[in-house]
Design a protein around this motif. Structure first.
Motif, PDB file in Angstrom:
ATOM      1  N   TYR A  75      33.756  49.418  25.239  1.00 34.75           N
ATOM      2  CA  TYR A  75      34.274  50.216  26.354  1.00 34.75           C
ATOM      3  C   TYR A  75      34.511  51.659  25.933  1.00 34.75           C
ATOM      4  CZ  TYR A  75      35.203  45.590  28.320  1.00 34.75           C
ATOM      5  OH  TYR A  75      35.099  44.303  28.771  1.00 34.75           O
TER       6      TYR A  75
ATOM      7  N   PHE B   1      47.612  43.165  36.785  1.00 35.77           N
ATOM      8  CA  PHE B   1      46.730  43.555  35.681  1.00 35.77           C
ATOM      9  C   PHE B   1      45.290  43.162  35.985  1.00 35.77           C
ATOM     10  CE2 PHE B   1      44.578  42.238  31.732  1.00 35.77           C
ATOM     11  CZ  PHE B   1      44.570  43.434  31.044  1.00 35.77           C
ATOM     12  N   GLU B   2      45.081  41.904  36.394  1.00 38.54           N
ATOM     13  CA  GLU B   2      43.732  41.434  36.702  1.00 38.54           C
ATOM     14  C   GLU B   2      43.115  42.222  37.853  1.00 38.54           C
ATOM     15  OE1 GLU B   2      42.863  37.234  36.762  1.00 38.54           O
ATOM     16  OE2 GLU B   2      44.534  36.831  35.403  1.00 38.54           O
TER      17      GLU B   2
ATOM     18  N   VAL C 200      39.620  40.057  30.413  1.00 35.40           N
ATOM     19  CA  VAL C 200      40.750  40.334  31.305  1.00 35.40           C
ATOM     20  C   VAL C 200      41.623  39.086  31.447  1.00 35.40           C
ATOM     21  CG1 VAL C 200      41.388  40.871  33.693  1.00 35.40           C
ATOM     22  CG2 VAL C 200      39.605  42.209  32.537  1.00 35.40           C
TER      23      VAL C 200
ATOM     24  N   LEU D  44      39.586  51.055  32.751  1.00 33.27           N
ATOM     25  CA  LEU D  44      39.760  49.706  32.220  1.00 33.27           C
ATOM     26  C   LEU D  44      40.556  49.736  30.919  1.00 33.27           C
ATOM     27  CD1 LEU D  44      39.155  46.685  32.386  1.00 33.27           C
ATOM     28  CD2 LEU D  44      36.997  47.145  31.205  1.00 33.27           C
TER      29      LEU D  44
ATOM     30  N   ASP E 101      33.508  40.733  30.443  1.00 31.27           N
ATOM     31  CA  ASP E 101      34.587  41.580  30.944  1.00 31.27           C
ATOM     32  C   ASP E 101      35.666  40.727  31.604  1.00 31.27           C
ATOM     33  OD1 ASP E 101      33.101  43.788  30.172  1.00 31.27           O
ATOM     34  OD2 ASP E 101      32.357  44.203  32.193  1.00 31.27           O
TER      35      ASP E 101
ATOM     36  N   ALA F  15      38.494  48.481  38.038  1.00 34.80           N
ATOM     37  CA  ALA F  15      37.845  49.349  37.051  1.00 34.80           C
ATOM     38  C   ALA F  15      36.457  48.834  36.699  1.00 34.80           C
ATOM     39  CB  ALA F  15      38.707  49.469  35.791  1.00 34.80           C
ATOM     40  N   VAL F  16      36.331  47.517  36.502  1.00 36.52           N
ATOM     41  CA  VAL F  16      35.031  46.927  36.181  1.00 36.52           C
ATOM     42  C   VAL F  16      34.064  47.129  37.345  1.00 36.52           C
ATOM     43  CG1 VAL F  16      33.812  44.745  35.747  1.00 36.52           C
ATOM     44  CG2 VAL F  16      35.914  45.265  34.501  1.00 36.52           C
TER      45      VAL F  16
ATOM     46  N   CYS G 292      42.186  45.762  36.511  1.00 42.11           N
ATOM     47  CA  CYS G 292      41.014  45.681  35.634  1.00 42.11           C
ATOM     48  C   CYS G 292      39.762  45.356  36.441  1.00 42.11           C
ATOM     49  CB  CYS G 292      41.234  44.630  34.548  1.00 42.11           C
ATOM     50  SG  CYS G 292      42.446  45.115  33.308  1.00 42.11           S
TER      51      CYS G 292
ATOM     52  N   SER H 297      49.367  48.437  29.807  1.00 36.23           N
ATOM     53  CA  SER H 297      50.026  47.212  30.270  1.00 36.23           C
ATOM     54  C   SER H 297      50.654  46.412  29.132  1.00 36.23           C
ATOM     55  CB  SER H 297      49.015  46.326  30.984  1.00 36.23           C
ATOM     56  OG  SER H 297      48.063  45.856  30.031  1.00 36.23           O
TER      57      SER H 297
ATOM     58  N   THR I 187      44.204  50.787  31.499  1.00 36.11           N
ATOM     59  CA  THR I 187      45.001  49.690  32.042  1.00 36.11           C
ATOM     60  C   THR I 187      45.354  48.693  30.951  1.00 36.11           C
ATOM     61  OG1 THR I 187      43.995  49.919  34.227  1.00 36.11           O
ATOM     62  CG2 THR I 187      45.006  47.794  33.719  1.00 36.11           C
ATOM     63  N   MET I 188      44.387  48.373  30.117  1.00 38.21           N
ATOM     64  CA  MET I 188      44.630  47.412  29.044  1.00 38.21           C
ATOM     65  C   MET I 188      45.667  47.916  28.050  1.00 38.21           C
ATOM     66  SD  MET I 188      40.843  45.917  28.338  1.00 38.21           S
ATOM     67  CE  MET I 188      40.108  44.725  29.459  1.00 38.21           C
TER      68      MET I 188
END
Length: 118
Positions: A90, A41-42, A28, A57, A24, A48-49, A45, A64, A60-61
């Motif tokens: 996911y 972003f990191e 990211v 997650l 994961d 979320a993780v 994420c 973004s 967001t991916m």
């Protein structure tokens, strides 16, 4: 003579969990440079993780713009396939079927846009 492992680890599944968590984090880190704000972003994420929230997650991916970077020249086909494989994992972890379908559609739309199929 080297010492042999006398007994199995107390929690053998811990290794598998650590590998999954590392996957994961690596995904990211791979996707972050393709976003407008890699640190934000990191962080999103990572939250979320930490919360085990696959929907957040993926959301967001996708939102973004990170997915588009996988289709550029920066990654080999094998690297991109590996990343998309994780993304499908996911999707399988999103608890609500309707949300999973919407995220899947958003992911497909993002791939289509990145491939020039606007």
């Amino acid at each position: 003579m080297a010492a042999a492992i006398d007994s199995p680890p107390v929690h053998p599944s811990t290794t598998l969990v650590n590998v999954a968590e590392d996957a994961d984090a690596r995904l990211v880190r791979v996707l972050a440079p393709g976003t407008s704000d890699p640190a934000k972003f990191e962080a999103a994420c990572g939250t979320a993780v930490s919360n085990g929230d696959a929907a957040a997650l993926l959301g967001t991916m996708v939102s973004s713009g990170a997915i588009a970077g996988l289709l550029g020249d920066a990654y080999t086909v094998d690297e991109a396939v590996s990343a998309f494989s994780l993304l499908t994992v996911y999707l399988n972890r999103v608890g609500d079927g309707g949300s999973a379908r919407e995220l899947c559609k958003s992911l497909a739309d993002e791939v289509g846009r990145a491939a020039g199929g606007d």
